[in-house]
Design an enzyme around this catalytic site. Structure first.
Site, PDB file in Angstrom:
ATOM      1  N   SER A   1      -2.159  -1.761   3.070  1.00 12.15           N
ATOM      2  CA  SER A   1      -0.784  -1.507   2.644  1.00 12.15           C
ATOM      3  C   SER A   1       0.168  -2.000   3.719  1.00 12.15           C
ATOM      4  CB  SER A   1      -0.557  -0.018   2.415  1.00 12.15           C
ATOM      5  OG  SER A   1       0.840   0.261   2.445  1.00 12.15           O
TER       6      SER A   1
ATOM      7  N   HIS B   1      -1.701  -4.903  -0.475  1.00 15.00           N
ATOM      8  CA  HIS B   1      -1.069  -3.829  -1.238  1.00 15.00           C
ATOM      9  C   HIS B   1       0.399  -3.744  -0.829  1.00 15.00           C
ATOM     10  CE1 HIS B   1      -1.139   0.001  -3.509  1.00 15.00           C
ATOM     11  NE2 HIS B   1      -0.368   0.481  -2.558  1.00 15.00           N
TER      12      HIS B   1
ATOM     13  N   ASP C   1       3.853  -1.791  -1.342  1.00 15.21           N
ATOM     14  CA  ASP C   1       4.475  -0.552  -1.828  1.00 15.21           C
ATOM     15  C   ASP C   1       5.963  -0.757  -2.062  1.00 15.21           C
ATOM     16  OD1 ASP C   1       2.210   1.033   0.299  1.00 15.21           O
ATOM     17  OD2 ASP C   1       2.313   1.404  -1.860  1.00 15.21           O
TER      18      ASP C   1
ATOM     19  N   MET D   1       9.370   0.889  -3.205  1.00 15.43           N
ATOM     20  CA  MET D   1       9.983   2.210  -3.343  1.00 15.43           C
ATOM     21  C   MET D   1      11.499   2.050  -3.521  1.00 15.43           C
ATOM     22  SD  MET D   1       7.867   4.201  -0.357  1.00 15.43           S
ATOM     23  CE  MET D   1       6.077   4.143  -0.287  1.00 15.43           C
TER      24      MET D   1
ATOM     25  N   HIS E   1       2.447  -2.054  -6.022  1.00 12.79           N
ATOM     26  CA  HIS E   1       2.493  -0.641  -6.437  1.00 12.79           C
ATOM     27  C   HIS E   1       3.963  -0.265  -6.627  1.00 12.79           C
ATOM     28  CE1 HIS E   1       1.625   3.804  -5.069  1.00 12.79           C
ATOM     29  NE2 HIS E   1       2.118   3.743  -6.273  1.00 12.79           N
TER      30      HIS E   1
ATOM     31  N   MET F   1       6.835   2.034  -7.299  1.00 14.09           N
ATOM     32  CA  MET F   1       7.338   3.420  -7.287  1.00 14.09           C
ATOM     33  C   MET F   1       8.841   3.368  -7.525  1.00 14.09           C
ATOM     34  SD  MET F   1       5.013   4.631  -4.061  1.00 14.09           S
ATOM     35  CE  MET F   1       4.706   2.933  -3.531  1.00 14.09           C
TER      36      MET F   1
ATOM     37  N   MET G   1      -3.676   8.406  -6.499  1.00 11.75           N
ATOM     38  CA  MET G   1      -2.992   8.736  -5.257  1.00 11.75           C
ATOM     39  C   MET G   1      -3.693   9.922  -4.591  1.00 11.75           C
ATOM     40  SD  MET G   1      -0.702   6.504  -4.904  1.00 11.75           S
ATOM     41  CE  MET G   1      -0.086   7.191  -3.370  1.00 11.75           C
TER      42      MET G   1
ATOM     43  N   ASP H   1      -5.526   5.576  -2.884  1.00 10.26           N
ATOM     44  CA  ASP H   1      -4.411   5.232  -2.007  1.00 10.26           C
ATOM     45  C   ASP H   1      -3.794   6.454  -1.344  1.00 10.26           C
ATOM     46  OD1 ASP H   1      -1.149   3.623  -2.735  1.00 10.26           O
ATOM     47  OD2 ASP H   1      -2.196   4.018  -0.842  1.00 10.26           O
TER      48      ASP H   1
ATOM     49  N   ALA I   1      -4.788   3.032   8.783  1.00 12.04           N
ATOM     50  CA  ALA I   1      -6.165   2.780   9.255  1.00 12.04           C
ATOM     51  C   ALA I   1      -6.449   1.300   9.492  1.00 12.04           C
ATOM     52  CB  ALA I   1      -7.166   3.345   8.245  1.00 12.04           C
TER      53      ALA I   1
HETATM   54  C1  DX5 Z   1       2.356   5.859  -0.230  1.00 12.66           C
HETATM   55  C2  DX5 Z   1       1.833   4.475  -0.502  1.00 12.66           C
HETATM   56  C3  DX5 Z   1       0.557   4.143   0.242  1.00 12.66           C
HETATM   57  C4  DX5 Z   1       0.673   4.234   1.761  1.00 12.66           C
HETATM   58  C5  DX5 Z   1      -0.706   4.215   2.384  1.00 12.66           C
HETATM   59  O1  DX5 Z   1       3.276   6.208  -1.192  1.00 12.66           O
HETATM   60  O2  DX5 Z   1       1.637   4.275  -1.876  1.00 12.66           O
HETATM   61  O3  DX5 Z   1       0.117   2.847  -0.142  1.00 12.66           O
HETATM   62  O4  DX5 Z   1       1.443   3.207   2.262  1.00 12.66           O
HETATM   63  O5  DX5 Z   1      -0.609   4.360   3.769  1.00 12.66           O
HETATM   64  P1  DX5 Z   1      -1.665   5.241   4.609  1.00 12.66           P
HETATM   65  O6  DX5 Z   1      -2.997   4.535   4.470  1.00 12.66           O
HETATM   66  O7  DX5 Z   1      -1.115   5.172   6.011  1.00 12.66           O
HETATM   67  O8  DX5 Z   1      -1.688   6.602   4.035  1.00 12.66           O
HETATM   68 ZN    ZN Z   2       0.599   2.382  -2.434  1.00 14.83          ZN
END
Ligand code: DX5
Ligand code: ZN
Length: 219
Positions: free
Chosen positions: A9, A34, A36, A38, A67, A69, A138, A176, A200
């Protein structure tokens, strides 16, 4: 058991060097990128617009797993597809007509995915299983990276895997949120075949990406 697809991500990457970061992921052995997205409304954070995705597209051949959101989500599908998204995943809560939205994503030539929040019932998937190429569970409540993995997600992975197998679906089962080398193995054993990881993977900087990805794959 086959090694899972690793989908870093980029929310956890160095935003000041995004192009270099996605190129470094490809060199380090990642499978997907990935992204994200938002909107500050569906989730309490604002991140990546279509223009940023478009600018990143030439920096890697890896599939873009976007993804979404954002709510309403339908007005944004075409823009992210044209920007270079290969997968578009949507939350059932982000629009009134999930069945129509998933159909529209495939019509645009992208792979369609549905995202289930920790509080969202699996029954949603039963109604659209033939329309999805990807199911994203999630394991945190969406909006931020660096959160802790919700342990009850493991049981939900098992139930989702059973539902997909019973339906004869070849859809990927992705997890995720808070995924680490410590819990990746349990996610795969429960039935997941794709793992999203931000913290990670990006921990330790570019020199550590390959080892971090290997550790997730080998878990
Ligand atoms: C949270 C996102 C995830 C997040 C994952 O809303 O959809 O993809 O960035 O990050 P880590 O692995 O640090 O939880
Ligand atoms: Zn995500």
């Amino acid at each position: 058991m086959a090694a899972p697809l690793i989908c870093p991500s980029i929310l956890a990457s160095d935003f000041a060097r995004l192009g270099e970061e996605v190129a470094a992921l490809e060199t380090a052995g990642a499978d997907w990128v990935h992204v994200d997205v938002m909107d500050g409304h569906f989730v309490p954070n604002i991140t990546i617009g279509p223009e940023v995705v478009k600018a990143l597209r030439p920096h890697t051949k890896l599939p873009f797993d976007v993804h979404l959101m954002v709510a309403p989500v339908d007005p944004w599908l075409e823009a992210y597809r044209e920007a270079g998204a290969d997968y578009l995943t949507v939350h059932p809560e982000s629009g009134p007509h999930l069945h129509r939205t998933l159909g529209r994503i495939r019509q645009l030539g992208a792979k369609a995915g549905v995202v289930l929040n920790p509080g969202t019932s699996l029954s949603v998937l039963e109604e659209v299983v033939e329309l999805v190429d990807l199911v994203l569970l999630m394991s945190v409540n969406p909006g931020f990276g660096g959160q802790s993995f919700i342990p009850s997600t493991l049981r939900k992975i098992e139930r989702t895997r059973a539902l997909l197998d019973a339906a004869g679906s070849k859809a990927h089962l992705q997890v995720d949120g808070g995924v680490t080398a410590a819990n990746a193995g349990a996610c795969v054993a429960a039935g997941a075949d794709a793992l999203v990881a931000g913290t990670a993977v990006f921990r330790g900087g570019p020199a550590a990406y390959a080892d971090n990805i290997r550790a997730l794959k080998a878990a």
